[in-house]
Scaffold this active site. Sequence first.
Site, PDB file in Angstrom:
ATOM      1  N   TYR A   1      -2.421  -1.433  10.432  1.00  0.00           N
ATOM      2  CA  TYR A   1      -2.499  -1.603   8.979  1.00  0.00           C
ATOM      3  C   TYR A   1      -1.229  -1.070   8.309  1.00  0.00           C
ATOM      4  O   TYR A   1      -0.610  -1.759   7.489  1.00  0.00           O
ATOM      5  CB  TYR A   1      -3.728  -0.872   8.435  1.00  0.00           C
ATOM      6  CG  TYR A   1      -3.891  -1.011   6.935  1.00  0.00           C
ATOM      7  CD1 TYR A   1      -4.487  -2.134   6.391  1.00  0.00           C
ATOM      8  CD2 TYR A   1      -3.434  -0.015   6.066  1.00  0.00           C
ATOM      9  CE1 TYR A   1      -4.630  -2.275   5.007  1.00  0.00           C
ATOM     10  CE2 TYR A   1      -3.562  -0.147   4.694  1.00  0.00           C
ATOM     11  CZ  TYR A   1      -4.167  -1.278   4.167  1.00  0.00           C
ATOM     12  OH  TYR A   1      -4.295  -1.412   2.806  1.00  0.00           O
TER      13      TYR A   1
ATOM     14  N   SER B   1       0.864  -1.192   0.000  1.00  0.00           N
ATOM     15  CA  SER B   1       0.000   0.000   0.000  1.00  0.00           C
ATOM     16  C   SER B   1       0.893   1.231   0.000  1.00  0.00           C
ATOM     17  O   SER B   1       2.042   1.167   0.461  1.00  0.00           O
ATOM     18  CB  SER B   1      -0.836  -0.011   1.281  1.00  0.00           C
ATOM     19  OG  SER B   1      -1.424   1.252   1.506  1.00  0.00           O
TER      20      SER B   1
END
Length: 253
Positions: free
Chosen positions: A151, A138
């Site tokens: 995350y 990401s």
Amino acid sequence: MDITGNTVFIPGATSGIGLALALALRERGNTVVVGGRRTELLDRIAAEHPGVETVRVDTADAASVEAAAKDVIARFPSVNVLITMAGVMRAEDWTRSSFLESAENTVVTNVLGPMRLIAAFVEHFRSLPDATIMTVSSGLAFAPLRITPSYNASKAAIHMLSETLRLQLADTSVKVVELEPPAVQTDLMPGHAENEHAMPLDEYVAEVMDIIETQPGAREIQVERVKFLRYGEARGDYDQVVAALNATDPHGE
Ligand SMILES: NC(=O)c1ccc[n+]([C@@H]2O[C@H](COP(=O)([O-])OP(=O)(O)OC[C@H]3O[C@@H](n4cnc5c(N)ncnc54)[C@H](OP(=O)(O)O)[C@@H]3O)[C@@H](O)[C@H]2O)c1
């Protein structure tokens, strides 16, 4: 990775980026096997897209990963691409003690899941002339969104795992490619599909397919929109990137 002629297993493709990528790869002449936990979605995908294969798998469960991998390899011995797409993203407040369950769940799904999947496929892949492990990190592996500590950390771990695996597998037939999405409109978090700062899903997948087609040797698949986050440190504007990310967008991705 070649754009066509592969047999691709995507655990984590019942929705979002995984499903859109699965359908785009299928359209380009690949055999595609979609995985996930929601059997009602797997059944619907199989009914709506003849030729797309499905396998139930819970990547947070070691036994389920092992069983699914055996099933996929037995049914599709030509499987040569694994895309470790399954992931979860949760807001957490680490100023209180209630974050731990979310943090553990995030690490199990986002880090241990890909590790278990890779472990289940790597020997099979090494027996083939050409195979690809595609990990999914990401933009938040490179710049932190304040509300999602676990995350961000899980995706940074995936980035470094990918870098290291590429070194270990350098002299084998197995390539390691890291998909680095920016914010993309999916149901990854509540409200995220309507997030105006996120990229429309069809635009994202079209740009990814274009990169795979025009740069088959790419180690990291970076659409233009992710470079703001990806290269802040290299450009020397990391502090501004982090400030902008956390000032303008509560979800970030
Ligand atoms: N959208 C973004 O802005 C963005 C940005 C950067 C990276 N990413 C990454 O892209 C990947 C896909 O996310 P998305 O945005 O497409 O969100 P999504 O629509 O929520 O998709 C997540 C997928 O992961 C699967 N999944 C989650 N936990 C699983 C488990 N334990 N076992 C098996 N499958 C599981 C879900 O399937 P089931 O629920 O059916 O199991 C679903 O198919 C994730 O790794 C995410 O971190 C997304």
